[in-house]
Design a protein around this motif. Structure first.
Motif, PDB file in Angstrom:
ATOM      1  N   UNK A  42       0.820  -1.214   0.000  1.00  0.00           N
ATOM      2  CA  UNK A  42       0.000   0.000   0.000  1.00  0.00           C
ATOM      3  C   UNK A  42       0.849   1.257   0.000  1.00  0.00           C
ATOM      4  N   UNK A  43       1.995   1.230   0.666  1.00  0.00           N
ATOM      5  CA  UNK A  43       2.834   2.430   0.750  1.00  0.00           C
ATOM      6  C   UNK A  43       3.858   2.483  -0.374  1.00  0.00           C
ATOM      7  N   UNK A  44       3.976   1.400  -1.143  1.00  0.00           N
ATOM      8  CA  UNK A  44       4.916   1.359  -2.262  1.00  0.00           C
ATOM      9  C   UNK A  44       4.140   1.092  -3.545  1.00  0.00           C
ATOM     10  N   UNK A  45       4.085   2.025  -4.488  1.00  0.00           N
ATOM     11  CA  UNK A  45       3.305   1.850  -5.722  1.00  0.00           C
ATOM     12  C   UNK A  45       3.698   0.622  -6.534  1.00  0.00           C
ATOM     13  N   UNK A  46       4.992   0.333  -6.627  1.00  0.00           N
ATOM     14  CA  UNK A  46       5.438  -0.811  -7.428  1.00  0.00           C
ATOM     15  C   UNK A  46       5.011  -2.125  -6.798  1.00  0.00           C
ATOM     16  N   UNK A 124       2.005  10.301  -2.935  1.00  0.00           N
ATOM     17  CA  UNK A 124       0.594  10.048  -3.211  1.00  0.00           C
ATOM     18  C   UNK A 124      -0.245  10.176  -1.948  1.00  0.00           C
ATOM     19  N   UNK A 125       0.337   9.719  -0.812  1.00  0.00           N
ATOM     20  CA  UNK A 125      -0.392   9.790   0.455  1.00  0.00           C
ATOM     21  C   UNK A 125      -0.630  11.235   0.870  1.00  0.00           C
ATOM     22  N   UNK A 126       0.329  12.126   0.602  1.00  0.00           N
ATOM     23  CA  UNK A 126       0.178  13.539   0.968  1.00  0.00           C
ATOM     24  C   UNK A 126      -0.921  14.217   0.160  1.00  0.00           C
ATOM     25  N   UNK A 127      -1.196  13.709  -1.028  1.00  0.00           N
ATOM     26  CA  UNK A 127      -2.226  14.326  -1.858  1.00  0.00           C
ATOM     27  C   UNK A 127      -3.611  13.781  -1.619  1.00  0.00           C
ATOM     28  N   UNK A 128      -3.746  12.844  -0.680  1.00  0.00           N
ATOM     29  CA  UNK A 128      -5.049  12.235  -0.391  1.00  0.00           C
ATOM     30  C   UNK A 128      -5.677  12.879   0.837  1.00  0.00           C
ATOM     31  N   UNK A 129      -6.933  12.545   1.021  1.00  0.00           N
ATOM     32  CA  UNK A 129      -7.654  13.031   2.208  1.00  0.00           C
ATOM     33  C   UNK A 129      -7.167  12.287   3.441  1.00  0.00           C
ATOM     34  N   UNK A 130      -7.514  12.813   4.607  1.00  0.00           N
ATOM     35  CA  UNK A 130      -7.039  12.214   5.859  1.00  0.00           C
ATOM     36  C   UNK A 130      -7.543  10.794   6.065  1.00  0.00           C
ATOM     37  N   UNK A 131      -8.690  10.464   5.486  1.00  0.00           N
ATOM     38  CA  UNK A 131      -9.246   9.132   5.693  1.00  0.00           C
ATOM     39  C   UNK A 131      -8.919   8.184   4.541  1.00  0.00           C
ATOM     40  N   UNK A 132      -7.959   8.528   3.690  1.00  0.00           N
ATOM     41  CA  UNK A 132      -7.631   7.675   2.557  1.00  0.00           C
ATOM     42  C   UNK A 132      -6.963   6.398   3.037  1.00  0.00           C
ATOM     43  N   UNK A 133      -7.071   5.343   2.199  1.00  0.00           N
ATOM     44  CA  UNK A 133      -6.481   4.051   2.553  1.00  0.00           C
ATOM     45  C   UNK A 133      -4.972   4.124   2.600  1.00  0.00           C
ATOM     46  N   UNK A 134      -4.358   4.820   1.641  1.00  0.00           N
ATOM     47  CA  UNK A 134      -2.892   4.920   1.598  1.00  0.00           C
ATOM     48  C   UNK A 134      -2.368   5.613   2.842  1.00  0.00           C
TER      49      UNK A 134
END
Length: 231
Positions: A42-46, A124-134
């Protein structure tokens, strides 16, 4: 005499396949454990498209199925099953040794790639909402490993999540974040378990070689004595 030798080989073959079966169960269990507790994909795109945990699960299933095939071939004295078991075990051992050699040869390149990939995942995580899965997966990893960001808290560019705080210090004017980055923590984790992993691979290869030796010995014995099923 031939029957006594055949019986001894069959029992030895069953014992070797039992060890292979246990190893397969161990690999399968570790893969399931990674699926449930590790969120690296989840934290690594590849790794999201190439899930290591799923590879371990598939490998564990293959090992258990192959060992059962060898057990059945020895029990039924079937030359065809024994030959198929020998070939599958041989190719499986080659794949394991090849993967281990590649990891040793390209250790630095893999380390750089992982660090770069983690930074992409954090971006990618920084660009998501606070409740995002990432983001929630990053929170879980940072809490469990007691780390913050890829290198340090500055990777979050001011939007540092509460999981970076070892206690309730995030509510203070000067929060006390974890000093170590998650990349260093992951690297330290793999270095600490490197010896255990190496010993496991060596033991697994030894068990597979024993299984191959017993399978071929039993195959030749059946061919010479004319006992058991033919090809």
């Amino acid at each position: 005499m031939a029957q006594a030798c055949l019986r001894c080989l069959k029992l030895t073959m069953c014992a070797a396949n039992f060890l292979c079966f246990i190893c397969g169960i161990a690999v399968l269990g570790f893969g399931i454990y990674m699926t449930m507790s590790m969120k690296l994909a989840a934290i690594s795109p590849s790794l999201a498209s190439f899930n290591v945990a799923h590879v371990l699960i598939i490998t564990g299933i293959i090992i258990t199925c192959v060992s059962f095939l060898g057990f059945l071939g020895a029990l039924k004295e079937n030359r065809c099953l024994l030959l198929v078991f020998f070939m599958l075990l041989f190719f499986l051992m080659l794949a394991e040794l090849t993967a281990a050699c590649l990891l040793l040869l390209y250790e630095k390149e893999i380390s750089k790639w992982l660090e770069k990939d983690l930074k992409e995942g954090l971006k990618k995580a920084k660009g998501k909402a606070d409740n995002s899965t990432i983001l929630s997966d990053w929170d879980m990893v940072q809490t469990k490993l007691e780390c913050c960001g890829v290198s340090n808290a500055s990777d979050w560019e001011g939007n540092v999540p509460r999981s970076c705080c070892p206690d309730s210090s995030c509510s203070k004017p000067t929060p006390n974040y974890h000093k170590t980055g998650c990349f260093d923590k992951l690297k330290q984790f793999f270095e600490e378990n490197f010896l255990t992993t190496g010993i496991t691979v060596i033991v697994l290869c030894i068990v597979e070689v024993l299984g191959m030796c017993f399978a071929m010995t039993l195959y030749c014995h059946i061919s010479r004595t004319g006992l058991g099923y033919k090809l």
